[in-house]
Design an enzyme around this catalytic site. Structure first.
Site, PDB file in Angstrom:
ATOM      1  N   ARG A 121      -1.468   4.559   4.057  1.00  0.00           N
ATOM      2  CA  ARG A 121      -2.863   4.721   4.435  1.00  0.00           C
ATOM      3  C   ARG A 121      -3.173   3.730   5.552  1.00  0.00           C
ATOM      4  O   ARG A 121      -2.648   2.610   5.533  1.00  0.00           O
ATOM      5  CB  ARG A 121      -3.673   4.353   3.183  1.00  0.00           C
ATOM      6  CG  ARG A 121      -5.002   4.940   3.015  1.00  0.00           C
ATOM      7  CD  ARG A 121      -5.483   4.707   1.587  1.00  0.00           C
ATOM      8  NE  ARG A 121      -5.075   5.780   0.708  1.00  0.00           N
ATOM      9  CZ  ARG A 121      -5.597   7.004   0.737  1.00  0.00           C
ATOM     10  NH1 ARG A 121      -6.561   7.283   1.560  1.00  0.00           N
ATOM     11  NH2 ARG A 121      -5.152   7.934  -0.068  1.00  0.00           N
ATOM     12  N   GLY A 158       8.079   1.540  -4.990  1.00  0.00           N
ATOM     13  CA  GLY A 158       7.966   0.104  -5.199  1.00  0.00           C
ATOM     14  C   GLY A 158       9.263  -0.674  -5.129  1.00  0.00           C
ATOM     15  O   GLY A 158       9.340  -1.781  -5.664  1.00  0.00           O
ATOM     16  N   ILE A 162      -5.185   0.943   7.475  1.00  0.00           N
ATOM     17  CA  ILE A 162      -6.114  -0.125   7.091  1.00  0.00           C
ATOM     18  C   ILE A 162      -7.355  -0.031   7.993  1.00  0.00           C
ATOM     19  O   ILE A 162      -7.242   0.121   9.212  1.00  0.00           O
ATOM     20  CB  ILE A 162      -5.431  -1.498   7.249  1.00  0.00           C
ATOM     21  CG1 ILE A 162      -4.219  -1.618   6.310  1.00  0.00           C
ATOM     22  CG2 ILE A 162      -6.420  -2.634   7.005  1.00  0.00           C
ATOM     23  CD1 ILE A 162      -4.533  -1.635   4.833  1.00  0.00           C
ATOM     24  N   HIS A 170       8.066  -0.780   8.209  1.00  0.00           N
ATOM     25  CA  HIS A 170       8.141   0.626   8.612  1.00  0.00           C
ATOM     26  C   HIS A 170       9.604   1.001   8.878  1.00  0.00           C
ATOM     27  O   HIS A 170      10.317   0.264   9.561  1.00  0.00           O
ATOM     28  CB  HIS A 170       7.300   0.844   9.877  1.00  0.00           C
ATOM     29  CG  HIS A 170       7.265   2.275  10.295  1.00  0.00           C
ATOM     30  ND1 HIS A 170       6.474   3.213   9.665  1.00  0.00           N
ATOM     31  CD2 HIS A 170       7.944   2.942  11.252  1.00  0.00           C
ATOM     32  CE1 HIS A 170       6.672   4.392  10.232  1.00  0.00           C
ATOM     33  NE2 HIS A 170       7.558   4.261  11.196  1.00  0.00           N
ATOM     34  N   ASN A 176      10.497  -2.116  -2.538  1.00  0.00           N
ATOM     35  CA  ASN A 176      10.217  -3.339  -1.768  1.00  0.00           C
ATOM     36  C   ASN A 176       9.405  -4.324  -2.600  1.00  0.00           C
ATOM     37  O   ASN A 176       9.654  -5.531  -2.557  1.00  0.00           O
ATOM     38  CB  ASN A 176       9.495  -3.005  -0.454  1.00  0.00           C
ATOM     39  CG  ASN A 176      10.457  -2.533   0.614  1.00  0.00           C
ATOM     40  OD1 ASN A 176      11.189  -3.324   1.206  1.00  0.00           O
ATOM     41  ND2 ASN A 176      10.497  -1.234   0.845  1.00  0.00           N
TER      42      ASN A 176
HETATM   43  C1  GAR Z   1       9.632   2.044   2.680  1.00  0.00           C
HETATM   44  O1  GAR Z   1      10.832   2.563   3.191  1.00  0.00           O
HETATM   45  C2  GAR Z   1       8.675   1.699   3.796  1.00  0.00           C
HETATM   46  O2  GAR Z   1       9.326   1.281   4.956  1.00  0.00           O
HETATM   47  C3  GAR Z   1       7.951   3.007   3.993  1.00  0.00           C
HETATM   48  O3  GAR Z   1       7.765   3.494   2.706  1.00  0.00           O
HETATM   49  C4  GAR Z   1       8.877   3.121   1.893  1.00  0.00           C
HETATM   50  C5  GAR Z   1       8.387   2.620   0.561  1.00  0.00           C
HETATM   51  O4  GAR Z   1       9.468   2.431  -0.314  1.00  0.00           O
HETATM   52  N1  GAR Z   1       6.718   2.817   4.681  1.00  0.00           N
HETATM   53  C6  GAR Z   1       6.230   3.663   5.597  1.00  0.00           C
HETATM   54  O5  GAR Z   1       6.765   4.705   5.900  1.00  0.00           O
HETATM   55  C7  GAR Z   1       4.921   3.226   6.242  1.00  0.00           C
HETATM   56  N2  GAR Z   1       4.555   4.072   7.320  1.00  0.00           N
HETATM   57  P1  GAR Z   1       9.305   1.610  -1.664  1.00  0.00           P
HETATM   58  O6  GAR Z   1       8.069   2.161  -2.377  1.00  0.00           O
HETATM   59  O7  GAR Z   1      10.544   1.897  -2.430  1.00  0.00           O
HETATM   60  O8  GAR Z   1       9.148   0.153  -1.321  1.00  0.00           O
END
Ligand code: GAR
Length: 192
Positions: free
Chosen positions: A91, A12, A93, A109, A14
């Site tokens: 996941r 979390g 959508i 991503h 982001n």
């Molecule tokens: C982020 O780096 C995001 O880009 C990635 O998961 C991480 C979540 O970090 N998403 C993917 O790989 C989607 N395919 P966070 O929970 O610290 O925000």
């Protein structure tokens, strides 16, 4: 105000960055709901800290994606959500949410798409040995990380750089880029 639902499965960071920008008045929107598919995800504690309502579900309790997405949709409608923000939601959508929110779902991503879609994009980039990777924010369609690209930022991988270091630097970019994109989405007033 534009209402966001953040979807997340993990740490979390982001989510926290977006929530802080909202709290600081830098984004013309509010996070009305966090949708999470993991009971023990760290992001849930963070939602609590920011006083954001949560909808937590366990996919195993449902017959399939159509059924749990229908339940998510009821929540989204209840909260009058405008945009779905995928921040580490691991996941795909499905049709239920895509049909209800056409061009209103964005994902972040950790690679320069179309390179390294799917899981562990950072590990994939290191394993391949590319010198440049980055971050992509894109609209979500039915494919895996295939929707229209909104913005990207690149980063050079240092010689011998390990995963931890690259991940940290990529997340720094994410925490700058994602709020910026969301700010633009809100300013354009794509409110239904
Ligand atoms: C982020 O780096 C995001 O880009 C990635 O998961 C991480 C979540 O970090 N998403 C993917 O790989 C989607 N395919 P966070 O929970 O610290 O925000």
């Amino acid at each position: 105000k534009v209402k966001l639902a953040v979807f997340a499965s993990g740490t979390g960071s982001n989510f926290v960055t977006i929530a802080k920008e909202v709290a600081a008045g830098n984004l013309d929107c509010e996070i009305s709901l966090l949708v999470c598919d993991k009971q023990d995800a760290k992001v849930l504690e963070k939602a609590k800290t920011f006083g954001v309502s949560t909808f937590v579900f366990n996919p195993k309790d449902y017959t399939g994606k159509a059924e749990f997405e229908q339940e998510i949709l009821v929540k989204l409608q209840e909260f009058e959500i405008d945009w779905l923000i995928l921040a580490g939601y691991m996941r795909l959508i499905g049709q239920t949410l895509l049909a209800a929110y056409p061009s209103r779902i964005v994902n972040i991503h950790p690679s320069l798409l179309p390179a390294f879609p799917g899981k562990d994009a950072i590990g994939q980039a290191l394993a391949y040995g590319v010198k440049i990777t980055g971050v992509t924010v894109h609209f979500v369609d039915e494919g895996m990380d295939t929707g229209q690209i909104i913005d990207q930022e690149q980063i050079r991988i240092n010689d011998g750089e390990d995963r931890e270091s690259l991940q940290r630097r990529i997340q720094e970019i994410e925490h700058r880029l994602f709020p910026e994109v969301i700010r633009n989405l809100c300013v354009k007033q794509y409110v239904r």
